[in-house]
Design a protein around this motif. Structure first.
Motif, PDB file in Angstrom:
ATOM      1  N   LEU A 162       0.807  -1.220   0.000  1.00 14.20           N
ATOM      2  CA  LEU A 162       0.000   0.000   0.000  1.00 14.20           C
ATOM      3  C   LEU A 162       0.841   1.272   0.000  1.00 14.20           C
ATOM      4  O   LEU A 162       0.442   2.281  -0.601  1.00 14.20           O
ATOM      5  N   ASP A 163       2.003   1.281   0.662  1.00 17.13           N
ATOM      6  CA  ASP A 163       2.858   2.469   0.601  1.00 17.13           C
ATOM      7  C   ASP A 163       3.399   2.680  -0.809  1.00 17.13           C
ATOM      8  O   ASP A 163       3.617   3.818  -1.242  1.00 17.13           O
ATOM      9  N   CYS A 231       3.323   0.436   7.025  1.00 14.18           N
ATOM     10  CA  CYS A 231       2.293   1.040   6.181  1.00 14.18           C
ATOM     11  C   CYS A 231       2.031   2.433   6.708  1.00 14.18           C
ATOM     12  O   CYS A 231       1.111   2.656   7.495  1.00 14.18           O
ATOM     13  N   ASP A 232       2.855   3.378   6.277  1.00 15.32           N
ATOM     14  CA  ASP A 232       2.725   4.748   6.756  1.00 15.32           C
ATOM     15  C   ASP A 232       1.411   5.376   6.318  1.00 15.32           C
ATOM     16  O   ASP A 232       0.865   6.239   7.018  1.00 15.32           O
ATOM     17  N   LEU A 233       0.889   4.940   5.159  1.00 11.48           N
ATOM     18  CA  LEU A 233      -0.391   5.471   4.695  1.00 11.48           C
ATOM     19  C   LEU A 233      -1.527   5.155   5.664  1.00 11.48           C
ATOM     20  O   LEU A 233      -2.531   5.869   5.717  1.00 11.48           O
ATOM     21  N   SER A 234      -1.359   4.114   6.460  1.00 15.38           N
ATOM     22  CA  SER A 234      -2.433   3.721   7.371  1.00 15.38           C
ATOM     23  C   SER A 234      -2.716   4.786   8.429  1.00 15.38           C
ATOM     24  O   SER A 234      -3.733   4.726   9.119  1.00 15.38           O
ATOM     25  N   LYS A 243      -7.763  -2.974   7.588  1.00 13.75           N
ATOM     26  CA  LYS A 243      -7.976  -4.424   7.513  1.00 13.75           C
ATOM     27  C   LYS A 243      -8.176  -4.891   6.071  1.00 13.75           C
ATOM     28  O   LYS A 243      -7.713  -5.966   5.683  1.00 13.75           O
ATOM     29  N   GLU A 244      -8.858  -4.066   5.285  1.00  9.12           N
ATOM     30  CA  GLU A 244      -9.196  -4.490   3.935  1.00  9.12           C
ATOM     31  C   GLU A 244      -8.062  -4.293   2.943  1.00  9.12           C
ATOM     32  O   GLU A 244      -7.800  -5.162   2.106  1.00  9.12           O
ATOM     33  N   PHE A 245      -7.350  -3.167   3.040  1.00 10.75           N
ATOM     34  CA  PHE A 245      -6.405  -2.815   1.990  1.00 10.75           C
ATOM     35  C   PHE A 245      -4.932  -2.999   2.353  1.00 10.75           C
ATOM     36  O   PHE A 245      -4.098  -3.150   1.467  1.00 10.75           O
ATOM     37  N   SER A 246      -4.604  -2.974   3.647  1.00  9.29           N
ATOM     38  CA  SER A 246      -3.197  -3.071   4.042  1.00  9.29           C
ATOM     39  C   SER A 246      -2.850  -4.398   4.696  1.00  9.29           C
ATOM     40  O   SER A 246      -1.848  -5.034   4.342  1.00  9.29           O
ATOM     41  N   LEU A 247      -3.652  -4.802   5.644  1.00  7.66           N
ATOM     42  CA  LEU A 247      -3.324  -5.972   6.454  1.00  7.66           C
ATOM     43  C   LEU A 247      -3.036  -7.232   5.637  1.00  7.66           C
ATOM     44  O   LEU A 247      -2.081  -7.962   5.954  1.00  7.66           O
ATOM     45  N   PRO A 248      -3.815  -7.533   4.588  1.00 13.11           N
ATOM     46  CA  PRO A 248      -3.515  -8.755   3.819  1.00 13.11           C
ATOM     47  C   PRO A 248      -2.112  -8.771   3.233  1.00 13.11           C
ATOM     48  O   PRO A 248      -1.486  -9.841   3.146  1.00 13.11           O
ATOM     49  N   TYR A 249      -1.600  -7.609   2.853  1.00 18.15           N
ATOM     50  CA  TYR A 249      -0.264  -7.548   2.241  1.00 18.15           C
ATOM     51  C   TYR A 249       0.830  -7.598   3.294  1.00 18.15           C
ATOM     52  O   TYR A 249       1.895  -8.193   3.060  1.00 18.15           O
ATOM     53  N   ASN A 260      10.885 -10.168  11.633  1.00 15.66           N
ATOM     54  CA  ASN A 260      10.145  -9.011  11.146  1.00 15.66           C
ATOM     55  C   ASN A 260       9.986  -7.980  12.255  1.00 15.66           C
ATOM     56  O   ASN A 260       9.525  -8.312  13.352  1.00 15.66           O
ATOM     57  N   ILE A 261      10.377  -6.738  11.959  1.00  9.92           N
ATOM     58  CA  ILE A 261      10.240  -5.632  12.908  1.00  9.92           C
ATOM     59  C   ILE A 261       9.346  -4.582  12.260  1.00  9.92           C
ATOM     60  O   ILE A 261       9.752  -3.926  11.292  1.00  9.92           O
ATOM     61  N   PHE A 262       8.129  -4.427  12.760  1.00  6.77           N
ATOM     62  CA  PHE A 262       7.174  -3.516  12.125  1.00  6.77           C
ATOM     63  C   PHE A 262       7.514  -2.078  12.479  1.00  6.77           C
ATOM     64  O   PHE A 262       7.639  -1.715  13.649  1.00  6.77           O
ATOM     65  N   HIS A 263       7.633  -1.245  11.450  1.00 10.94           N
ATOM     66  CA  HIS A 263       7.922   0.181  11.609  1.00 10.94           C
ATOM     67  C   HIS A 263       6.603   0.921  11.856  1.00 10.94           C
ATOM     68  O   HIS A 263       5.821   1.146  10.931  1.00 10.94           O
ATOM     69  N   LEU A 264       6.349   1.262  13.120  1.00  9.48           N
ATOM     70  CA  LEU A 264       5.097   1.908  13.530  1.00  9.48           C
ATOM     71  C   LEU A 264       5.348   3.404  13.641  1.00  9.48           C
ATOM     72  O   LEU A 264       5.827   3.906  14.668  1.00  9.48           O
ATOM     73  N   ASP A 265       5.006   4.134  12.588  1.00  9.68           N
ATOM     74  CA  ASP A 265       5.416   5.531  12.470  1.00  9.68           C
ATOM     75  C   ASP A 265       4.330   6.475  12.983  1.00  9.68           C
ATOM     76  O   ASP A 265       3.570   7.061  12.218  1.00  9.68           O
ATOM     77  N   GLY A 266       4.258   6.620  14.299  1.00 10.51           N
ATOM     78  CA  GLY A 266       3.398   7.633  14.881  1.00 10.51           C
ATOM     79  C   GLY A 266       2.076   7.136  15.426  1.00 10.51           C
ATOM     80  O   GLY A 266       1.644   6.015  15.173  1.00 10.51           O
ATOM     81  N   LYS A 267       1.417   8.014  16.183  1.00  4.99           N
ATOM     82  CA  LYS A 267       0.219   7.628  16.916  1.00  4.99           C
ATOM     83  C   LYS A 267      -0.959   7.309  15.996  1.00  4.99           C
ATOM     84  O   LYS A 267      -1.838   6.526  16.376  1.00  4.99           O
ATOM     85  N   GLU A 268      -0.998   7.892  14.794  1.00  4.83           N
ATOM     86  CA  GLU A 268      -2.093   7.577  13.884  1.00  4.83           C
ATOM     87  C   GLU A 268      -1.968   6.148  13.356  1.00  4.83           C
ATOM     88  O   GLU A 268      -2.963   5.422  13.259  1.00  4.83           O
ATOM     89  N   VAL A 269      -0.744   5.729  13.023  1.00  2.00           N
ATOM     90  CA  VAL A 269      -0.533   4.335  12.608  1.00  2.00           C
ATOM     91  C   VAL A 269      -0.822   3.401  13.778  1.00  2.00           C
ATOM     92  O   VAL A 269      -1.330   2.294  13.594  1.00  2.00           O
ATOM     93  N   ALA A 270      -0.546   3.867  14.992  1.00  2.00           N
ATOM     94  CA  ALA A 270      -0.789   3.054  16.185  1.00  2.00           C
ATOM     95  C   ALA A 270      -2.269   2.759  16.407  1.00  2.00           C
ATOM     96  O   ALA A 270      -2.610   1.890  17.218  1.00  2.00           O
TER      97      ALA A 270
END
Length: 357
Positions: A162-163, A231-234, A243-249, A260-270
């Motif tokens: 998605l990014d 997925c910074d766009l999230s 759930k529909e557009f990002s999570l499956p990928y 795997n280390i997930f890059h959680l970029d900020g409170k909105e992605v959180a």
């Protein structure tokens, strides 16, 4: 595990054992710590006196590698800080290899969207003859000729799915597409993902053939395969759309790597943390709290503890003044500290302190 006899990192194996204990959500003798800043690789701006434009500077393979080597002379690599050179053309280089044109700035780069109309989807095509793919190959191969006994060579920053759609379609258009034509978004995401496994394995194989580990910009290596899903766009998506557009990928991506280390970029992605923590293959979360009012770490202790309770490690950026408060508030299990400290004696003092955590 195999030993890399690095002049700048004589305790390489000891440090890697701590990293592997962390991957297993255990502690060997203390939590691992890296003494470098998040996005440090983007913080150095060189003048253009030997290049006619910014792209030439980014493309100067010999200069990039040799400057890195020269920088090793004045650096100490204490704790779990490793000397790593990774080929870097910016965060959207994968989108560039799929057909986008990269524009280079002082400290980062970006891709101009190429899917202006739905009919433009055919423009997204993986191309090993792309100048960006060829440049990554060149940088990697040159670095491999110069790394012996000096440093590790990693792979570039990769953002599929998605990014990548965001880069090639444009943020506003792709967000509107989610309302107007969800099938089109999924077609775009499929096109952006389908060649990622080949790309990831291609460079992993090149590195492993030269006795290198799997490591990238986060500076956390693995003897197997290490990936940094994101997925910074999230940050702009509802839980339903995530759930529909990002999570499956994301779930597909993490199948490719042991670590795997997930890059959680900020409170909105959180906002999507529950779904991310539920992915078994994700070993850890890299928490990027942001700047300004988001910067003090103590306000994010509940989030960090939530990750720990889910059995995930957490990569945390700390200021020196925050260390004592953080130690008092958080269990050390699963914590990987990153501190932008350059003074060698201060680094040694911090290591001694976390040994008593």
């Amino acid at each position: 595990m195999w030993h890399l006899d690095l002049e700048a990192k004589p305790d390489f194996m000891e440090a890697m054992k701590r990293v592997y204990a962390w991957y297993d959500n255990e502690i060997l003798d203390r939590p691992p710590i890296r003494f470098s800043a998040h996005n440090e690789e983007y913080s150095h701006v060189d003048t253009l006196n030997k290049w006619s434009n910014l792209k030439e500077r980014w493309y100067d393979t010999e200069y990039r590698v040799e400057s890195f080597i020269k920088g090793l002379e004045s650096k100490k690599f204490l704790g779990e800080t490793f000397p790593v050179f990774w080929p870097n053309l910016g965060p959207n280089v994968y989108a560039g290899i799929l057909g986008g044109e990269i524009e280079f700035g002082d400290v980062t780069s970006w891709v101009h969207p190429i899917v202006k109309e739905k009919e433009d989807i055919h423009k997204i095509k993986f191309n090993m003859e792309s100048e960006y793919f060829k440049k990554l190959e060149e940088m990697t191969r040159y670095a491999l000729t110069r790394c012996k006994d000096k440093f590790m060579v990693g792979y570039t920053d990769l953002h599929p799915s998605l990014d990548c759609v965001d880069a090639l379609r444009g943020t506003t258009d792709v967000c509107m597409d989610m309302y107007d034509d969800e099938d089109f978004v999924k077609q775009l995401a499929d096109k952006c993902y389908v060649d990622f496994e080949f790309m990831f394995n291609y460079f992993d194989k090149m590195l492993k053939e030269h006795n290198q580990l799997s490591v990238s910009w986060m500076n956390i290596p693995s003897f197997e395969k290490m990936h940094i899903p994101s997925c910074d766009l999230s940050a702009m998506l509802s839980n339903e759309f995530f759930k529909e557009f990002s999570l499956p990928y994301v779930k597909k991506e993490v199948k490719l790597a042991k670590h795997n280390i997930f890059h959680l970029d900020g409170k909105e992605v959180a906002n999507h943390l529950d779904d991310i923590l539920a992915i078994e293959e994700i070993d850890a979360i890299q928490w990027v709290q942001g700047v300004g009012n988001n910067k003090p770490i103590m306000q994010w202790i509940p989030l960090i503890k939530k990750c720990q309770a889910a059995g995930k490690g957490v990569v945390v950026d700390l200021e020196t003044y925050e260390l004592e408060s953080f130690i008092d508030a958080v269990d050390p299990k699963g914590i990987y500290l990153c501190m932008n400290v350059t003074d060698t004696q201060t680094q040694k003092d911090i290591i001694k302190r976390i040994e008593m955590w």
